[in-house]
Scaffold this motif. Structure first.
Motif, mmCIF file in Angstrom:
data_model
loop_
_atom_site.group_PDB
_atom_site.id
_atom_site.type_symbol
_atom_site.label_atom_id
_atom_site.label_comp_id
_atom_site.label_asym_id
_atom_site.label_seq_id
_atom_site.Cartn_x
_atom_site.Cartn_y
_atom_site.Cartn_z
ATOM 1 N N LEU A 1 0.698 -1.236 0.017
ATOM 2 C CA LEU A 1 0.052 -0.122 0.055
ATOM 3 C C LEU A 1 0.909 1.241 -0.120
ATOM 4 C CD1 LEU A 1 -2.820 -0.996 2.455
ATOM 5 C CD2 LEU A 1 -2.949 -0.965 0.124
ATOM 6 N N LEU A 2 0.554 2.471 -0.845
ATOM 7 C CA LEU A 2 1.214 3.280 -0.542
ATOM 8 C C LEU A 2 0.729 4.597 0.004
ATOM 9 C CD1 LEU A 2 1.597 3.874 -4.701
ATOM 10 C CD2 LEU A 2 3.047 2.855 -3.205
ATOM 11 N N CYS A 3 1.806 5.048 1.242
ATOM 12 C CA CYS A 3 1.046 5.843 2.372
ATOM 13 C C CYS A 3 2.143 7.066 1.963
ATOM 14 C CB CYS A 3 1.535 5.375 3.551
ATOM 15 S SG CYS A 3 1.008 6.383 4.793
ATOM 16 N N LYS A 4 1.319 8.184 1.417
ATOM 17 C CA LYS A 4 1.864 9.609 1.037
ATOM 18 C C LYS A 4 1.214 10.743 1.800
ATOM 19 C CE LYS A 4 -0.476 9.517 -3.211
ATOM 20 N NZ LYS A 4 -0.438 9.545 -4.815
ATOM 21 N N TYR A 5 1.857 11.806 1.990
ATOM 22 C CA TYR A 5 1.689 12.894 2.468
ATOM 23 C C TYR A 5 1.488 13.976 1.510
ATOM 24 C CZ TYR A 5 2.478 17.217 5.272
ATOM 25 O OH TYR A 5 2.639 18.534 5.920
ATOM 26 N N GLU A 6 0.583 14.991 1.828
ATOM 27 C CA GLU A 6 0.363 16.262 0.852
ATOM 28 C C GLU A 6 -0.271 17.247 1.664
ATOM 29 O OE1 GLU A 6 -2.244 15.331 -2.436
ATOM 30 O OE2 GLU A 6 -0.951 13.953 -3.456
ATOM 31 N N MET B 1 1.278 3.334 9.276
ATOM 32 C CA MET B 1 2.117 2.420 8.639
ATOM 33 C C MET B 1 2.389 1.335 9.832
ATOM 34 S SD MET B 1 4.977 4.656 6.447
ATOM 35 C CE MET B 1 6.031 3.133 6.323
ATOM 36 N N THR B 2 2.669 1.607 10.937
ATOM 37 C CA THR B 2 2.670 0.672 11.936
ATOM 38 C C THR B 2 1.337 -0.276 12.254
ATOM 39 O OG1 THR B 2 2.052 2.397 13.812
ATOM 40 C CG2 THR B 2 4.393 1.837 13.148
ATOM 41 N N VAL C 1 3.427 -1.773 3.208
ATOM 42 C CA VAL C 1 3.568 -0.370 3.290
ATOM 43 C C VAL C 1 4.859 0.027 2.682
ATOM 44 C CG1 VAL C 1 2.480 1.477 4.317
ATOM 45 C CG2 VAL C 1 1.931 -0.585 5.194
ATOM 46 N N LYS C 2 4.391 1.056 1.767
ATOM 47 C CA LYS C 2 5.604 1.859 0.993
ATOM 48 C C LYS C 2 5.317 3.370 1.414
ATOM 49 C CE LYS C 2 8.303 2.470 -2.925
ATOM 50 N NZ LYS C 2 8.157 2.111 -4.377
ATOM 51 N N ARG C 3 6.517 3.805 2.042
ATOM 52 C CA ARG C 3 6.248 5.462 2.208
ATOM 53 C C ARG C 3 6.690 6.217 1.057
ATOM 54 N NH1 ARG C 3 7.798 8.265 7.856
ATOM 55 N NH2 ARG C 3 7.491 10.404 7.368
#
Length: 109
Positions: free
Chosen positions: A36-41, A94-95, A104-106
């Motif tokens: 899963l892609l975990c991104k910040y915007e 993510m944890t 999970v991929k940051r």
């Protein structure tokens, strides 16, 4: 008070033959091979965390979104196969997802 509670009050000696199902969302979710892609915007000057890349059923992803929002006690939404969480909670999310068995991929920063 629902119907089961009313019947229990009327017939306290009656034993139900069917056990109530357990709500265990952790085992019900489909674990995928791709991360899963975990991104910040930042949108309109406010930070958000976006989770994308789930290839399972939409209902499972909605359940995961609801569970994340209640665990973190934050607002968010589910749109276009992405989970949008208000605030920068990448590390906590993510944890939580790793504990459930997801990869999970940051992304970014």
């Amino acid at each position: 008070m629902d119907l089961k509670d009313q019947l229990k009050n009327l017939f306290p000696d009656h034993v139900s033959e069917t056990p109530e199902p357990e709500n265990n969302t952790q085992n019900d979710l489909w674990i995928q091979d791709d991360p899963l892609l975990c991104k910040y915007e930042k949108r309109k000057g406010k930070p958000i965390t976006i989770i994308a890349g789930y290839t399972g059923a939409t209902e499972d992803f909605k359940a995961l979104a609801k569970e994340l929002k209640t665990t973190l006690s934050v607002g968010g939404s589910f749109k276009d196969d992405t989970i949008i969480i208000q605030g920068d909670y990448r590390d906590k999310i993510m944890t939580i997802l790793k504990e459930k068995g997801f990869l999970v991929k940051r992304v970014g920063g």
